[in-house]
Scaffold this motif. Structure first.
Motif, PDB file in Angstrom:
ATOM      1  N   ASP A 174       0.848  -1.191   0.000  1.00 16.40           N
ATOM      2  CA  ASP A 174       0.000   0.000   0.000  1.00 16.40           C
ATOM      3  C   ASP A 174       0.890   1.250   0.000  1.00 16.40           C
ATOM      4  OD1 ASP A 174      -2.085   1.760   0.222  1.00 16.40           O
ATOM      5  OD2 ASP A 174      -2.406   1.413   2.368  1.00 16.40           O
ATOM      6  N   PRO A 175       0.679   2.202  -0.935  1.00 12.87           N
ATOM      7  CA  PRO A 175       1.524   3.400  -0.986  1.00 12.87           C
ATOM      8  C   PRO A 175       1.492   4.211   0.313  1.00 12.87           C
ATOM      9  CG  PRO A 175       0.197   3.241  -2.959  1.00 12.87           C
ATOM     10  CD  PRO A 175      -0.252   2.154  -2.034  1.00 12.87           C
ATOM     11  N   ALA A 176       0.410   4.134   1.054  1.00 13.95           N
ATOM     12  CA  ALA A 176       0.328   4.865   2.317  1.00 13.95           C
ATOM     13  C   ALA A 176       1.259   4.274   3.373  1.00 13.95           C
ATOM     14  CB  ALA A 176      -1.103   4.857   2.831  1.00 13.95           C
ATOM     15  N   LYS A 177       1.616   3.011   3.211  1.00 14.13           N
ATOM     16  CA  LYS A 177       2.463   2.344   4.199  1.00 14.13           C
ATOM     17  C   LYS A 177       3.928   2.282   3.790  1.00 14.13           C
ATOM     18  CE  LYS A 177      -1.242  -0.509   5.993  1.00 14.13           C
ATOM     19  NZ  LYS A 177      -1.721  -1.864   6.221  1.00 14.13           N
ATOM     20  N   SER A 178       4.234   2.705   2.582  1.00 18.10           N
ATOM     21  CA  SER A 178       5.602   2.615   2.102  1.00 18.10           C
ATOM     22  C   SER A 178       6.153   4.005   1.791  1.00 18.10           C
ATOM     23  CB  SER A 178       5.668   1.753   0.846  1.00 18.10           C
ATOM     24  OG  SER A 178       6.947   1.813   0.273  1.00 18.10           O
ATOM     25  N   ARG A 179       7.121   4.434   2.561  1.00 15.25           N
ATOM     26  CA  ARG A 179       7.733   5.743   2.368  1.00 15.25           C
ATOM     27  C   ARG A 179       8.440   5.806   1.016  1.00 15.25           C
ATOM     28  NH1 ARG A 179      12.871   7.083   3.054  1.00 15.25           N
ATOM     29  NH2 ARG A 179      13.308   5.199   4.231  1.00 15.25           N
ATOM     30  N   ARG A 180       9.160   4.761   0.663  1.00 18.63           N
ATOM     31  CA  ARG A 180       9.900   4.743  -0.598  1.00 18.63           C
ATOM     32  C   ARG A 180       8.961   4.797  -1.805  1.00 18.63           C
ATOM     33  NH1 ARG A 180      14.504   0.192   0.485  1.00 18.63           N
ATOM     34  NH2 ARG A 180      15.728   1.407   1.963  1.00 18.63           N
ATOM     35  N   LEU A 181       7.874   4.075  -1.744  1.00 21.95           N
ATOM     36  CA  LEU A 181       6.930   4.087  -2.855  1.00 21.95           C
ATOM     37  C   LEU A 181       6.293   5.474  -3.002  1.00 21.95           C
ATOM     38  CD1 LEU A 181       5.608   2.440  -5.059  1.00 21.95           C
ATOM     39  CD2 LEU A 181       3.903   1.683  -3.419  1.00 21.95           C
ATOM     40  N   ARG A 182       5.959   6.119  -1.879  1.00 16.98           N
ATOM     41  CA  ARG A 182       5.406   7.483  -1.932  1.00 16.98           C
ATOM     42  C   ARG A 182       6.416   8.440  -2.545  1.00 16.98           C
ATOM     43  NH1 ARG A 182       3.585   6.563   3.279  1.00 16.98           N
ATOM     44  NH2 ARG A 182       5.351   7.745   4.082  1.00 16.98           N
ATOM     45  N   GLU A 183       7.684   8.308  -2.163  1.00 14.23           N
ATOM     46  CA  GLU A 183       8.710   9.178  -2.714  1.00 14.23           C
ATOM     47  C   GLU A 183       8.869   8.965  -4.214  1.00 14.23           C
ATOM     48  OE1 GLU A 183      11.549   9.533   1.229  1.00 14.23           O
ATOM     49  OE2 GLU A 183      12.255   8.412  -0.513  1.00 14.23           O
ATOM     50  N   MET A 184       8.786   7.720  -4.649  1.00 15.14           N
ATOM     51  CA  MET A 184       8.914   7.438  -6.077  1.00 15.14           C
ATOM     52  C   MET A 184       7.753   8.039  -6.851  1.00 15.14           C
ATOM     53  SD  MET A 184      10.400   3.521  -5.963  1.00 15.14           S
ATOM     54  CE  MET A 184       9.442   3.060  -7.352  1.00 15.14           C
ATOM     55  N   VAL A 185       6.545   7.905  -6.327  1.00 16.74           N
ATOM     56  CA  VAL A 185       5.369   8.398  -7.027  1.00 16.74           C
ATOM     57  C   VAL A 185       5.291   9.921  -6.953  1.00 16.74           C
ATOM     58  CG1 VAL A 185       2.854   8.413  -7.006  1.00 16.74           C
ATOM     59  CG2 VAL A 185       4.082   6.277  -6.705  1.00 16.74           C
ATOM     60  N   ASN A 186       5.463  10.483  -5.755  1.00 14.55           N
ATOM     61  CA  ASN A 186       5.284  11.921  -5.562  1.00 14.55           C
ATOM     62  C   ASN A 186       6.558  12.723  -5.740  1.00 14.55           C
ATOM     63  OD1 ASN A 186       2.602  11.491  -4.959  1.00 14.55           O
ATOM     64  ND2 ASN A 186       2.992  11.289  -2.779  1.00 14.55           N
ATOM     65  N   GLY A 187       7.690  12.113  -5.553  1.00 15.45           N
ATOM     66  CA  GLY A 187       8.947  12.842  -5.574  1.00 15.45           C
ATOM     67  C   GLY A 187       9.255  13.510  -6.890  1.00 15.45           C
ATOM     68  N   LYS A 188       9.045  12.841  -7.978  1.00 13.81           N
ATOM     69  CA  LYS A 188       9.374  13.405  -9.275  1.00 13.81           C
ATOM     70  C   LYS A 188       8.441  14.546  -9.636  1.00 13.81           C
ATOM     71  CE  LYS A 188      11.177   9.065 -11.000  1.00 13.81           C
ATOM     72  NZ  LYS A 188      10.965   7.968 -11.926  1.00 13.81           N
ATOM     73  N   HIS A 189       7.192  14.423  -9.251  1.00 16.41           N
ATOM     74  CA  HIS A 189       6.201  15.406  -9.641  1.00 16.41           C
ATOM     75  C   HIS A 189       6.058  16.525  -8.612  1.00 16.41           C
ATOM     76  CE1 HIS A 189       5.152  12.671 -12.802  1.00 16.41           C
ATOM     77  NE2 HIS A 189       4.902  11.720 -11.931  1.00 16.41           N
ATOM     78  N   ALA A 190       6.491  16.305  -7.397  1.00 14.98           N
ATOM     79  CA  ALA A 190       6.277  17.284  -6.330  1.00 14.98           C
ATOM     80  C   ALA A 190       7.042  18.575  -6.586  1.00 14.98           C
ATOM     81  CB  ALA A 190       6.678  16.699  -4.984  1.00 14.98           C
ATOM     82  N   ASP A 191       8.299  18.472  -7.054  1.00 11.86           N
ATOM     83  CA  ASP A 191       9.088  19.679  -7.291  1.00 11.86           C
ATOM     84  C   ASP A 191       8.491  20.526  -8.407  1.00 11.86           C
ATOM     85  OD1 ASP A 191      10.878  18.961  -5.322  1.00 11.86           O
ATOM     86  OD2 ASP A 191      12.195  17.900  -6.724  1.00 11.86           O
ATOM     87  N   ALA A 192       8.102  19.885  -9.480  1.00 10.19           N
ATOM     88  CA  ALA A 192       7.519  20.629 -10.598  1.00 10.19           C
ATOM     89  C   ALA A 192       6.195  21.265 -10.198  1.00 10.19           C
ATOM     90  CB  ALA A 192       7.317  19.706 -11.797  1.00 10.19           C
ATOM     91  N   GLN A 193       5.365  20.550  -9.445  1.00 14.22           N
ATOM     92  CA  GLN A 193       4.089  21.095  -9.009  1.00 14.22           C
ATOM     93  C   GLN A 193       4.293  22.238  -8.031  1.00 14.22           C
ATOM     94  OE1 GLN A 193       2.047  17.708  -7.446  1.00 14.22           O
ATOM     95  NE2 GLN A 193       1.252  17.078  -9.437  1.00 14.22           N
ATOM     96  N   ALA A 194       5.256  22.132  -7.139  1.00 14.26           N
ATOM     97  CA  ALA A 194       5.509  23.188  -6.168  1.00 14.26           C
ATOM     98  C   ALA A 194       5.961  24.468  -6.872  1.00 14.26           C
ATOM     99  CB  ALA A 194       6.562  22.749  -5.164  1.00 14.26           C
ATOM    100  N   GLN A 195       6.822  24.336  -7.857  1.00  8.00           N
ATOM    101  CA  GLN A 195       7.286  25.522  -8.569  1.00  8.00           C
ATOM    102  C   GLN A 195       6.172  26.150  -9.389  1.00  8.00           C
ATOM    103  OE1 GLN A 195      10.873  24.860 -10.717  1.00  8.00           O
ATOM    104  NE2 GLN A 195      12.068  24.439  -8.882  1.00  8.00           N
ATOM    105  N   ARG A 196       5.315  25.320  -9.986  1.00 12.63           N
ATOM    106  CA  ARG A 196       4.175  25.864 -10.732  1.00 12.63           C
ATOM    107  C   ARG A 196       3.211  26.587  -9.815  1.00 12.63           C
ATOM    108  NH1 ARG A 196       2.415  20.890 -12.963  1.00 12.63           N
ATOM    109  NH2 ARG A 196       4.379  20.106 -13.648  1.00 12.63           N
ATOM    110  N   SER A 197       2.953  26.027  -8.622  1.00 12.71           N
ATOM    111  CA  SER A 197       2.024  26.669  -7.704  1.00 12.71           C
ATOM    112  C   SER A 197       2.603  27.972  -7.154  1.00 12.71           C
ATOM    113  CB  SER A 197       1.657  25.728  -6.558  1.00 12.71           C
ATOM    114  OG  SER A 197       2.783  25.475  -5.754  1.00 12.71           O
TER     115      SER A 197
END
Length: 126
Positions: A11-34
């Motif tokens: 479950d992605p909610a239980k795995s820190r690494r999986l969350r980072e893989m899914v959200n990590g790549k997109h989080a920086d781009a989304q933060a800069q756009r916002s």
């Protein structure tokens, strides 16, 4: 025979690494756009340092006004704030230094010397 969707092994909610893989790549781009969408361009030709200080001062002012009004009853927030400090429009036309003084904010969080004769909107006041 019936086909069903296959769930992930972890479950992605239980795995820190999986969350980072899914959200990590997109989080920086989304933060800069916002941030770019939230902060308008420097349309008054202020120096970059002054513009950054103005943005920080505006965030502090908005956060503190929201904090102050959160203590007021729901239906009377604007009127009680107006009685104590003045209307938001009046405050936003004042110099940044005067806003900090009127609302009794700690002026050590922002370099106010760079924001002399500049109001909340970045317009120079003569």
């Amino acid at each position: 025979m019936e086909l069903s969707e296959c769930d992930a092994l972890v479950d992605p909610a239980k795995s820190r690494r999986l969350r980072e893989m899914v959200n990590g790549k997109h989080a920086d781009a989304q933060a800069q756009r916002s941030i770019a969408a939230f902060e308008p361009e420097n349309r008054f030709d202020l120096p970059v340092e002054s513009w950054l200080e103005l943005q920080q001062a505006r965030r502090i002012i908005d956060d503190e006004i929201a904090r102050i009004t959160s203590f007021f009853p729901e239906g009377r927030k604007n009127s009680l704030f107006k009685i104590r400090f003045g209307t938001l429009e009046e405050i936003r036309t004042m110099e940044i230094q005067a806003i900090f003084k009127r609302l009794k904010f700690d002026d050590k969080r922002v370099n106010l010397s760079r924001l002399r004769k500049i109001n909340y909107h970045g317009e120079k006041i003569s």
